[in-house]
Write an enzyme that holds these catalytic residues in place. Structure first.
Site, PDB file in Angstrom:
ATOM      1  N   ARG A   1     -18.446  -1.784  -1.788  1.00  0.00           N
ATOM      2  CA  ARG A   1     -18.660  -2.598  -0.585  1.00  0.00           C
ATOM      3  C   ARG A   1     -20.062  -2.297  -0.062  1.00  0.00           C
ATOM      4  O   ARG A   1     -20.374  -1.144   0.264  1.00  0.00           O
ATOM      5  CB  ARG A   1     -17.650  -2.239   0.501  1.00  0.00           C
ATOM      6  CG  ARG A   1     -16.230  -2.561   0.129  1.00  0.00           C
ATOM      7  CD  ARG A   1     -15.348  -2.441   1.354  1.00  0.00           C
ATOM      8  NE  ARG A   1     -13.946  -2.507   0.974  1.00  0.00           N
ATOM      9  CZ  ARG A   1     -12.964  -2.832   1.814  1.00  0.00           C
ATOM     10  NH1 ARG A   1     -13.242  -3.083   3.087  1.00  0.00           N
ATOM     11  NH2 ARG A   1     -11.720  -2.871   1.404  1.00  0.00           N
TER      12      ARG A   1
ATOM     13  N   GLU B   1       0.836  -1.201   0.000  1.00  0.00           N
ATOM     14  CA  GLU B   1       0.000   0.000   0.000  1.00  0.00           C
ATOM     15  C   GLU B   1       0.874   1.256   0.000  1.00  0.00           C
ATOM     16  O   GLU B   1       1.824   1.358   0.775  1.00  0.00           O
ATOM     17  CB  GLU B   1      -0.912   0.004   1.230  1.00  0.00           C
ATOM     18  CG  GLU B   1      -1.866  -1.187   1.253  1.00  0.00           C
ATOM     19  CD  GLU B   1      -2.984  -1.045   2.287  1.00  0.00           C
ATOM     20  OE1 GLU B   1      -4.063  -1.617   2.068  1.00  0.00           O
ATOM     21  OE2 GLU B   1      -2.781  -0.357   3.318  1.00  0.00           O
TER      22      GLU B   1
ATOM     23  N   VAL C   1     -10.052  -7.617   0.619  1.00  0.00           N
ATOM     24  CA  VAL C   1     -11.464  -7.496   0.246  1.00  0.00           C
ATOM     25  C   VAL C   1     -11.605  -7.064  -1.213  1.00  0.00           C
ATOM     26  O   VAL C   1     -12.453  -7.561  -1.953  1.00  0.00           O
ATOM     27  CB  VAL C   1     -12.175  -6.479   1.179  1.00  0.00           C
ATOM     28  CG1 VAL C   1     -13.588  -6.190   0.689  1.00  0.00           C
ATOM     29  CG2 VAL C   1     -12.190  -6.974   2.611  1.00  0.00           C
TER      30      VAL C   1
ATOM     31  N   ARG D   1      -1.882 -10.919   2.861  1.00  0.00           N
ATOM     32  CA  ARG D   1      -3.088 -11.757   2.780  1.00  0.00           C
ATOM     33  C   ARG D   1      -3.900 -11.335   1.562  1.00  0.00           C
ATOM     34  O   ARG D   1      -3.576 -10.353   0.894  1.00  0.00           O
ATOM     35  CB  ARG D   1      -3.936 -11.549   4.044  1.00  0.00           C
ATOM     36  CG  ARG D   1      -4.298 -10.089   4.242  1.00  0.00           C
ATOM     37  CD  ARG D   1      -5.307  -9.884   5.340  1.00  0.00           C
ATOM     38  NE  ARG D   1      -5.454  -8.481   5.691  1.00  0.00           N
ATOM     39  CZ  ARG D   1      -6.216  -7.595   5.057  1.00  0.00           C
ATOM     40  NH1 ARG D   1      -6.902  -7.959   3.984  1.00  0.00           N
ATOM     41  NH2 ARG D   1      -6.284  -6.352   5.460  1.00  0.00           N
TER      42      ARG D   1
HETATM   43  P1  ADP Z   1      -4.301   0.567   8.703  1.00  0.00           P
HETATM   44  O1  ADP Z   1      -3.272  -0.511   8.754  1.00  0.00           O
HETATM   45  O2  ADP Z   1      -4.897   0.873  10.042  1.00  0.00           O
HETATM   46  O3  ADP Z   1      -5.322   0.354   7.625  1.00  0.00           O
HETATM   47  P2  ADP Z   1      -2.729   2.358   7.024  1.00  0.00           P
HETATM   48  O4  ADP Z   1      -1.341   2.737   7.368  1.00  0.00           O
HETATM   49  O5  ADP Z   1      -2.904   1.319   5.954  1.00  0.00           O
HETATM   50  O6  ADP Z   1      -3.506   1.904   8.345  1.00  0.00           O
HETATM   51  O7  ADP Z   1      -3.542   3.644   6.603  1.00  0.00           O
HETATM   52  C1  ADP Z   1      -4.926   3.613   6.359  1.00  0.00           C
HETATM   53  C2  ADP Z   1      -5.354   4.918   5.707  1.00  0.00           C
HETATM   54  O8  ADP Z   1      -5.049   6.026   6.570  1.00  0.00           O
HETATM   55  C3  ADP Z   1      -4.653   5.231   4.400  1.00  0.00           C
HETATM   56  O9  ADP Z   1      -5.283   4.616   3.305  1.00  0.00           O
HETATM   57  C4  ADP Z   1      -4.786   6.736   4.362  1.00  0.00           C
HETATM   58  O10 ADP Z   1      -6.093   7.106   3.959  1.00  0.00           O
HETATM   59  C5  ADP Z   1      -4.618   7.155   5.815  1.00  0.00           C
HETATM   60  N1  ADP Z   1      -3.209   7.450   6.124  1.00  0.00           N
HETATM   61  C6  ADP Z   1      -2.276   6.578   6.568  1.00  0.00           C
HETATM   62  N2  ADP Z   1      -1.074   7.175   6.718  1.00  0.00           N
HETATM   63  C7  ADP Z   1      -1.232   8.460   6.350  1.00  0.00           C
HETATM   64  C8  ADP Z   1      -0.354   9.610   6.276  1.00  0.00           C
HETATM   65  N3  ADP Z   1       0.930   9.533   6.611  1.00  0.00           N
HETATM   66  N4  ADP Z   1      -0.888  10.783   5.856  1.00  0.00           N
HETATM   67  C9  ADP Z   1      -2.188  10.880   5.518  1.00  0.00           C
HETATM   68  N5  ADP Z   1      -3.063   9.857   5.564  1.00  0.00           N
HETATM   69  C10 ADP Z   1      -2.609   8.649   5.976  1.00  0.00           C
END
Ligand code: ADP
Length: 451
Positions: free
Chosen positions: A337, A275, A294, A291
């Protein structure tokens, strides 16, 4: 190939996995809680084992019960599904120690990517650009302040063991950071059993772009293009599409190239997703999901590759069925979804399905365990159906999606279908002009009735 696979999950994804198994002539074992005795995947499975009462910790998270069910039924492999134990390295290791194949990555890769601080460090080592942040979890306020000054405010506090978009906090200055740190640590401990929190630069309006990879565990890795998952509420994805409307061929080649070469070096096995946040034509790695996801069907529809079938083949020791040169990204796909939630305030809406009609026709796929008379239990994730639509172009796909949403009838519970209808009609969305904050702004606008 395996003869019998135990599916350690529930809901639409358990059914999705059951179908891939049956397409390969593999028998299935459904393990379920008492609340899921009437679930569609349980009704269709060759064998079923009730592993406990409704609370997930007593059933879907009960490792001993799942391993016993596999032993009793003579299963030769376990698919962990999505959620529950899917990213639990100890579970994956226990599955293998008990002589079953684990349909997923090597336990050490699950462990590595499950710790987001370690994952970012490893990503940087593998040449992946990461979001600037604290190199380690922050210990105390002074440590956090030091790290934040280097990163630059505003900063995001994130749980090292985090997931599901939970527990992130935004600090605009040092005072706010000091106030939020103990809260973030306490929340992380309560939610994930680990109070480590790290800091990351807050990106103001990026897109969420992720790359689907498949590896055989010996260094062969391919990608299935990217997905755009910027349409989020409370950091949770609601609609996903492939390809991303924000990328061109050059940026796509860049991000998929980065992902594949890193996963080759790691020797990654099975399906995984890297990601990224994408802003000002730069990619920043945030995490890797080790993994199935969805939103995997949008990649399946544009590539024709059955990702669960690939997982099964890889776990059974087979080589990748496709070379990168075989993969063509064909047309456009969007997934909605459909959650059992009120579309205005997202309150859960479990209950009995009094009416059910799924859309169909060219380019329309519905992944759902719903049926007339089914009782949606109140204990689990609210996702009850996924509508995935393919078209030759994004415009085709949007037309077909609107038509399919209009055909979809789910009675007896509230769902997010009316919200998707509004989104699909929106001119900004139709232009593909949205970032991760767009949906929150959209929801704050007064709703116009959908005809
Ligand atoms: P989780 O593992 O809880 O899903 P993620 O690190 O994948 O957390 O982040 C989920 C979402 O949060 C991202 O898709 C984005 O929308 C937001 N996000 C995460 N990190 C940042 C960041 N550094 N700045 C802005 N938005 C963020």
């Amino acid at each position: 190939m395996f003869k019998k696979v135990l599916i350690a999950g529930r809901g639409e994804i358990a059914l999705r996995i059951h179908r891939a198994c049956r397409d390969l002539g593999i028998r299935t074992v459904a393990v379920h809680s008492t609340a899921d005795a009437q679930a569609m995947h349980v009704r269709l499975a060759d064998e079923t084992v009730c592993i406990g009462p409704p609370p997930a910790r007593d059933s879907y998270l009960n490792v001993a019960a799942i391993l016993s069910a596999a032993a009793i039924t003579g299963a030769d492999a376990i698919h962990p599904g999505i959620g529950f134990l899917a990213e639990n390295a100890d579970f994956a290791a226990a599955v293998e120690e008990h002589g079953f194949a684990f349909i997923g990555p090597a336990p050490e890769h699950i462990r590595l990517m499950g710790d987001k601080v370690r994952a970012k460090k490893e990503a940087a080592r593998l040449g992946i650009p990461v979001v600037p942040g604290s190199p380690e979890a922050v210990r105390d306020a002074a440590d956090a302040r030091r790290a934040a000054c280097e990163i630059g405010f505003p900063v995001l506090l994130k749980a090292s063991a985090g997931g599901g978009g939970r527990g992130m906090k935004l600090a605009h200055d040092a005072t706010e950071l000091e106030q939020l740190l103990p809260l973030a640590q306490a929340e992380a401990r309560a939610a994930f059993g680990d109070d480590s929190v790290y800091l990351e630069r807050f990106l103001a309006g990026p897109r969420h772009v992720e790359v689907q990879v498949l590896g055989d565990g010996t260094g062969e890795v391919i990608h299935l293009g990217e997905r755009d998952c910027s349409l989020q509420r409370a950091h949770q994805k609601l609609l996903e599409e492939a390809p991303s409307p924000a990328l061109d061929a050059a940026s796509r080649a860049r991000v998929t190239g980065i992902a594949v070469s890193a996963m080759r070096e790691l020797g990654y096995r099975s399906a995984g997703t890297l990601e990224f946040l994408y802003q000002d034509d730069a990619f920043y790695f945030i995490e890797m999901n080790t993994r199935l996801q969805v939103e995997h069907p949008v990649s399946e529809l544009i590539t024709g590759v059955d990702i669960v079938r690939e997982q099964l083949e890889i776990a059974a020791g087979g080589a990748l069925a496709h070379r990168q040169s075989d993969i063509r990204l064909d047309g456009h796909a969007i997934e909605c979804r459909i959650n059992a939630e009120h579309p205005e305030d997202f309150r859960p809406s479990p209950g009995r399905i009094s009416d059910y009609h799924a859309p169909g026709g060219f380019g329309v796929r519905v992944d759902s365990g719903l049926y007339h008379g089914y009782q949606v239990p109140p204990f689990y994730d609210s996702l009850v159906a996924k509508l995935i639509v393919h078209g030759m172009t994004r415009e085709d796909c949007l037309m077909r999606l609107r038509r399919a949403l209009d055909e979809f009838a789910i009675g007896g519970i509230a769902t997010t279908i009316p919200l998707h209808q509004r989104i699909v009609d929106d001119s900004e969305f139709r232009r593909g002009a949205y970032d991760i904050n767009w949906l929150e702004r959209f929801l704050a606008r007064p709703a116009v009735a959908v005809p």
